[in-house]
Design a protein around this motif. Structure first.
Motif, mmCIF file in Angstrom:
data_model
loop_
_atom_site.group_PDB
_atom_site.id
_atom_site.type_symbol
_atom_site.label_atom_id
_atom_site.label_comp_id
_atom_site.label_asym_id
_atom_site.label_seq_id
_atom_site.Cartn_x
_atom_site.Cartn_y
_atom_site.Cartn_z
ATOM 1 N N LEU A 30 52.200 98.889 -4.041
ATOM 2 C CA LEU A 30 51.143 98.163 -4.736
ATOM 3 C C LEU A 30 49.862 98.139 -3.904
ATOM 4 O O LEU A 30 48.767 98.361 -4.425
ATOM 5 C CB LEU A 30 51.601 96.737 -5.054
ATOM 6 C CG LEU A 30 50.566 95.822 -5.698
ATOM 7 C CD1 LEU A 30 50.182 96.341 -7.077
ATOM 8 C CD2 LEU A 30 51.095 94.408 -5.777
ATOM 9 N N CYS A 31 49.997 97.901 -2.611
ATOM 10 C CA CYS A 31 48.832 97.873 -1.723
ATOM 11 C C CYS A 31 48.134 99.231 -1.710
ATOM 12 O O CYS A 31 46.898 99.302 -1.824
ATOM 13 C CB CYS A 31 49.243 97.503 -0.300
ATOM 14 S SG CYS A 31 49.762 95.796 -0.109
ATOM 15 N N ASN A 32 48.901 100.288 -1.585
ATOM 16 C CA ASN A 32 48.317 101.626 -1.571
ATOM 17 C C ASN A 32 47.631 101.941 -2.893
ATOM 18 O O ASN A 32 46.556 102.542 -2.920
ATOM 19 C CB ASN A 32 49.374 102.676 -1.241
ATOM 20 C CG ASN A 32 49.692 102.700 0.230
ATOM 21 O OD1 ASN A 32 48.803 102.707 1.073
ATOM 22 N ND2 ASN A 32 50.976 102.694 0.560
ATOM 23 N N ARG A 33 48.238 101.528 -3.980
ATOM 24 C CA ARG A 33 47.639 101.758 -5.297
ATOM 25 C C ARG A 33 46.332 100.985 -5.448
ATOM 26 O O ARG A 33 45.341 101.517 -5.954
ATOM 27 C CB ARG A 33 48.634 101.361 -6.391
ATOM 28 C CG ARG A 33 48.142 101.616 -7.783
ATOM 29 C CD ARG A 33 48.005 103.101 -8.068
ATOM 30 N NE ARG A 33 47.559 103.261 -9.435
ATOM 31 C CZ ARG A 33 46.607 104.100 -9.808
ATOM 32 N NH1 ARG A 33 46.038 104.902 -8.939
ATOM 33 N NH2 ARG A 33 46.241 104.170 -11.067
ATOM 34 N N TYR A 46 42.415 98.199 6.649
ATOM 35 C CA TYR A 46 42.490 97.238 5.551
ATOM 36 C C TYR A 46 43.925 96.927 5.143
ATOM 37 O O TYR A 46 44.223 95.812 4.699
ATOM 38 C CB TYR A 46 41.709 97.791 4.351
ATOM 39 C CG TYR A 46 41.589 96.837 3.202
ATOM 40 C CD1 TYR A 46 40.868 95.650 3.330
ATOM 41 C CD2 TYR A 46 42.190 97.109 1.981
ATOM 42 C CE1 TYR A 46 40.751 94.768 2.269
ATOM 43 C CE2 TYR A 46 42.083 96.238 0.914
ATOM 44 C CZ TYR A 46 41.358 95.064 1.070
ATOM 45 O OH TYR A 46 41.251 94.189 0.012
ATOM 46 N N LEU A 47 44.829 97.878 5.282
ATOM 47 C CA LEU A 47 46.209 97.720 4.808
ATOM 48 C C LEU A 47 46.912 96.478 5.343
ATOM 49 O O LEU A 47 47.498 95.725 4.564
ATOM 50 C CB LEU A 47 47.038 98.972 5.091
ATOM 51 C CG LEU A 47 48.504 98.913 4.646
ATOM 52 C CD1 LEU A 47 48.617 98.660 3.147
ATOM 53 C CD2 LEU A 47 49.230 100.187 5.035
ATOM 54 N N PRO A 48 46.880 96.190 6.649
ATOM 55 C CA PRO A 48 47.589 94.985 7.121
ATOM 56 C C PRO A 48 47.071 93.689 6.495
ATOM 57 O O PRO A 48 47.854 92.790 6.183
ATOM 58 C CB PRO A 48 47.353 95.002 8.630
ATOM 59 C CG PRO A 48 47.056 96.416 8.958
ATOM 60 C CD PRO A 48 46.348 96.973 7.757
ATOM 61 N N LEU A 49 45.761 93.605 6.266
ATOM 62 C CA LEU A 49 45.193 92.406 5.644
ATOM 63 C C LEU A 49 45.668 92.267 4.203
ATOM 64 O O LEU A 49 46.094 91.188 3.779
ATOM 65 C CB LEU A 49 43.660 92.473 5.676
ATOM 66 C CG LEU A 49 43.012 92.561 7.043
ATOM 67 C CD1 LEU A 49 41.529 92.849 6.905
ATOM 68 C CD2 LEU A 49 43.248 91.279 7.819
ATOM 69 N N GLU A 54 49.541 90.258 -0.044
ATOM 70 C CA GLU A 54 50.408 90.650 -1.156
ATOM 71 C C GLU A 54 51.851 90.184 -0.951
ATOM 72 O O GLU A 54 52.526 89.836 -1.912
ATOM 73 C CB GLU A 54 50.351 92.157 -1.395
ATOM 74 C CG GLU A 54 49.035 92.638 -1.967
ATOM 75 C CD GLU A 54 48.696 92.008 -3.304
ATOM 76 O OE1 GLU A 54 49.604 91.726 -4.115
ATOM 77 O OE2 GLU A 54 47.492 91.793 -3.545
ATOM 78 N N VAL A 55 52.327 90.156 0.295
ATOM 79 C CA VAL A 55 53.666 89.615 0.563
ATOM 80 C C VAL A 55 53.680 88.125 0.217
ATOM 81 O O VAL A 55 54.592 87.639 -0.459
ATOM 82 C CB VAL A 55 54.094 89.843 2.031
ATOM 83 C CG1 VAL A 55 55.371 89.073 2.344
ATOM 84 C CG2 VAL A 55 54.296 91.320 2.309
ATOM 85 N N LYS A 56 52.653 87.412 0.652
ATOM 86 C CA LYS A 56 52.562 85.979 0.352
ATOM 87 C C LYS A 56 52.507 85.756 -1.157
ATOM 88 O O LYS A 56 53.214 84.875 -1.687
ATOM 89 C CB LYS A 56 51.324 85.395 1.033
ATOM 90 C CG LYS A 56 51.153 83.917 0.838
ATOM 91 C CD LYS A 56 49.980 83.375 1.641
ATOM 92 C CE LYS A 56 48.711 84.078 1.233
ATOM 93 N NZ LYS A 56 47.500 83.523 1.829
ATOM 94 N N ASN A 57 51.703 86.541 -1.869
ATOM 95 C CA ASN A 57 51.610 86.421 -3.328
ATOM 96 C C ASN A 57 52.946 86.726 -4.001
ATOM 97 O O ASN A 57 53.350 86.034 -4.940
ATOM 98 C CB ASN A 57 50.545 87.369 -3.882
ATOM 99 C CG ASN A 57 49.149 86.969 -3.485
ATOM 100 O OD1 ASN A 57 48.888 85.825 -3.134
ATOM 101 N ND2 ASN A 57 48.240 87.932 -3.513
#
Length: 84
Positions: A30-33, A46-49, A54-57
């Motif tokens: 999802l993050c990559n998309r 940007y990915l780690p942020l 997204e994990v929290k969500n």
């Protein structure tokens, strides 16, 4: 998955929050998309942020869905016992 992302996941796991490798892979996809659609140029930075949010969500939505299911079962008269 790089070490920074693994640390984010391990942080939740050490707190006793279960998150499977399959769920982590879905969140990473999802993050990559999202970065692809948004045309993010510096993805590695940007990915780690984004992943952390997204994990929290994901975990929040999972919790809301669980509570909704329990309330639905209670409304149908199905006995639900809560773990403490």
């Amino acid at each position: 998955m790089n070490e920074e992302l693994k640390e984010i996941v391990e942080g939740y796991r050490t707190e006793g929050i279960h998150i499977s490798d399959e769920e982590v892979n879905e969140i990473l996809w999802l993050c990559n998309r999202k970065m692809e659609i948004s045309k993010i140029e510096d993805r590695e930075e940007y990915l780690p942020l984004l992943f952390k949010d997204e994990v929290k969500n994901y975990l929040f939505r999972r919790g809301v869905n669980a509570v909704t299911l329990l309330r639905s079962l209670e409304a149908k008269g199905i006995c639900v016992q809560y773990a403490e």
